[in-house]
Design a protein around this motif. Sequence first.
Motif, PDB file in Angstrom:
ATOM      1  N   ALA A 154       0.569  -0.995   0.086  1.00  0.00           N
ATOM      2  CA  ALA A 154      -0.020   0.005   0.009  1.00  0.00           C
ATOM      3  C   ALA A 154       0.862   1.243   0.070  1.00  0.00           C
ATOM      4  CB  ALA A 154      -0.682   0.013   1.186  1.00  0.00           C
ATOM      5  N   VAL A 155       1.960   1.102   0.720  1.00  0.00           N
ATOM      6  CA  VAL A 155       2.626   2.385   0.787  1.00  0.00           C
ATOM      7  C   VAL A 155       3.620   2.770  -0.467  1.00  0.00           C
ATOM      8  CG1 VAL A 155       4.803   3.318   2.021  1.00  0.00           C
ATOM      9  CG2 VAL A 155       3.052   2.285   3.292  1.00  0.00           C
ATOM     10  N   VAL A 156       4.088   1.599  -1.068  1.00  0.00           N
ATOM     11  CA  VAL A 156       4.757   1.944  -2.292  1.00  0.00           C
ATOM     12  C   VAL A 156       3.952   2.462  -3.253  1.00  0.00           C
ATOM     13  CG1 VAL A 156       5.734   0.594  -4.123  1.00  0.00           C
ATOM     14  CG2 VAL A 156       6.398  -0.023  -1.666  1.00  0.00           C
ATOM     15  N   TYR A 157       2.497   1.892  -3.585  1.00  0.00           N
ATOM     16  CA  TYR A 157       1.758   2.151  -4.590  1.00  0.00           C
ATOM     17  C   TYR A 157       1.089   3.666  -4.464  1.00  0.00           C
ATOM     18  CZ  TYR A 157       1.992  -1.750  -7.625  1.00  0.00           C
ATOM     19  OH  TYR A 157       2.448  -2.928  -8.352  1.00  0.00           O
ATOM     20  N   PHE A 158       1.142   4.163  -3.123  1.00  0.00           N
ATOM     21  CA  PHE A 158       0.557   5.216  -2.617  1.00  0.00           C
ATOM     22  C   PHE A 158       1.899   6.365  -2.645  1.00  0.00           C
ATOM     23  CE2 PHE A 158      -0.411   8.450   0.536  1.00  0.00           C
ATOM     24  CZ  PHE A 158      -1.694   8.956  -0.054  1.00  0.00           C
ATOM     25  N   VAL A 159       2.952   6.072  -2.301  1.00  0.00           N
ATOM     26  CA  VAL A 159       3.881   7.012  -2.315  1.00  0.00           C
ATOM     27  C   VAL A 159       4.591   7.479  -3.614  1.00  0.00           C
ATOM     28  CG1 VAL A 159       6.302   7.459  -1.390  1.00  0.00           C
ATOM     29  CG2 VAL A 159       4.522   6.750  -0.006  1.00  0.00           C
ATOM     30  N   LEU A 160       4.836   6.374  -4.591  1.00  0.00           N
ATOM     31  CA  LEU A 160       5.579   6.711  -5.738  1.00  0.00           C
ATOM     32  C   LEU A 160       4.407   7.363  -6.762  1.00  0.00           C
ATOM     33  CD1 LEU A 160       7.431   3.439  -6.167  1.00  0.00           C
ATOM     34  CD2 LEU A 160       8.466   5.706  -5.317  1.00  0.00           C
TER      35      LEU A 160
END
Length: 484
Positions: A219-225
């Motif tokens: 979730a963090v990877v797809y939200f931050v990048l």
Amino acid sequence: MYCLASVLIAVVVGSLGTNHPRTVIAFANGKINLINVAKCCELKELLVDDTCTPLAETNETEWRPEFVEEKVNGISRSRQVEPKYQLKIGRPKCQPNERQWKVYDTGEDRLAILTTGVLRHYTTDPTKKTNENKGVYGLDSTVSMDEDDLDTVSIHYDYQFGHYCADKASLTRDRLVTTYAMICVPDVVVTWSDTNYLMRHAIDPAFHAISIASYLIVAVVYFVLPQLRDLVGNMITSMTLCLIAGQCASMVRIFTEFGNHISFMVADTVMYVSLLAAFFWLNAMGYYVWSTFRSRNVFLRVTDGRKYCYYSTYVWGSTVCIAGTAIFAHFALETTKPMVGGTIYPPQETIGWLGISVLFTSIALTILVDLSFVLTTANRIKRMSTYGRIHHKMKYSFKMFVFLFVLMSTGWLALLLSRLNFEVLVYYQIIINLFQAISILYVCVFGQRRVTFLLGKTCNCCNSRENIEGLDWGEEMTAINAGY
């Protein structure tokens, strides 16, 4: 003179073997052969939510013990008998190596007082299978305890006078009036060598924690990048957040000893509804990929943000409607509502098979629809002779959708089988739960060269000098400028 001597002897005998001086003689008649029955609250009181309350403040009647006659051959039947007894007010004083437990006569526990004054606690025998049509003890729920023998279908524990107290209890939150008992039980020493305890209370929480961490990374990877915050990336983020909520609620359900502080009904509802929402997000992702390959014009004048709002309306609207139907079916139509606990805290109602069937049937339908998306999209890709840039990018999204579909379907099937309460199936679901989370992390992050490249550029590490496939135009320019 004779009557005075009888009264004195009755008082002396009644005071032996008790830790409580308060005594109320219910039947005397000049005789001294009285049995002692311990009552938790005062004579004109009952227990309301763990508090002794006067009868005048309630709508209930005074508690009177119902006795069970124990026969010589050891078989106990609940035939109504009325021995002469005396009530002694107060709770038991347990030994240093004992502790007080609360037991309520409902769910998996039944209470009875023998004609000798012994409190008998019936509970489920794990070595005997439960009859689905006759409840926990093999008894029809419509048949009173007076007509059947509990000893043949359950195990029981006896507590002598001084090791228990009993009373009527009113649970306002559950709208339940039942029999309550406070008993003294030995301190239980946890044996970590027990496979069942080790799997359920040690390995399962650890696997849940690892699963939550895995979904959180996705979730963090797809939200931050920024490059991943397209429509598919937002769908994956929303799906993993739903899976995180389900894992948290599932972890709460593991520790049933904290029943005073949590609601198992709420935990079950959050877990199953979150799982349903995750499958709807997977279904929305499959539809988006399928519609993109089916459409002749992929350059539609609709932004990803607006399309995400459309899909969100579909996902959350369907989830709320189906969850409302399941909750209505549970409270209005469920005939046998399962209970959790009932030993050291009041038993709690949890979601039954009728509500679960509504949720799981909906998930099964989404799986069938997703399967049709997989087959038709794969057939469409085989027949395509040329690929545009969008189709080339969606081909990677389709592969990711197929892997997610297989993993989540396998996890759902394992969860469904674990509801049968066979230890092997429960252990299988615990392992599959971890395998699903780690596999989703690999499929969405570490198995995507595009994602690992973007992570490497963001973190200035792990950059590969190989050509990167599946990059957008801006990402390709970044690779060229960086010398890759």
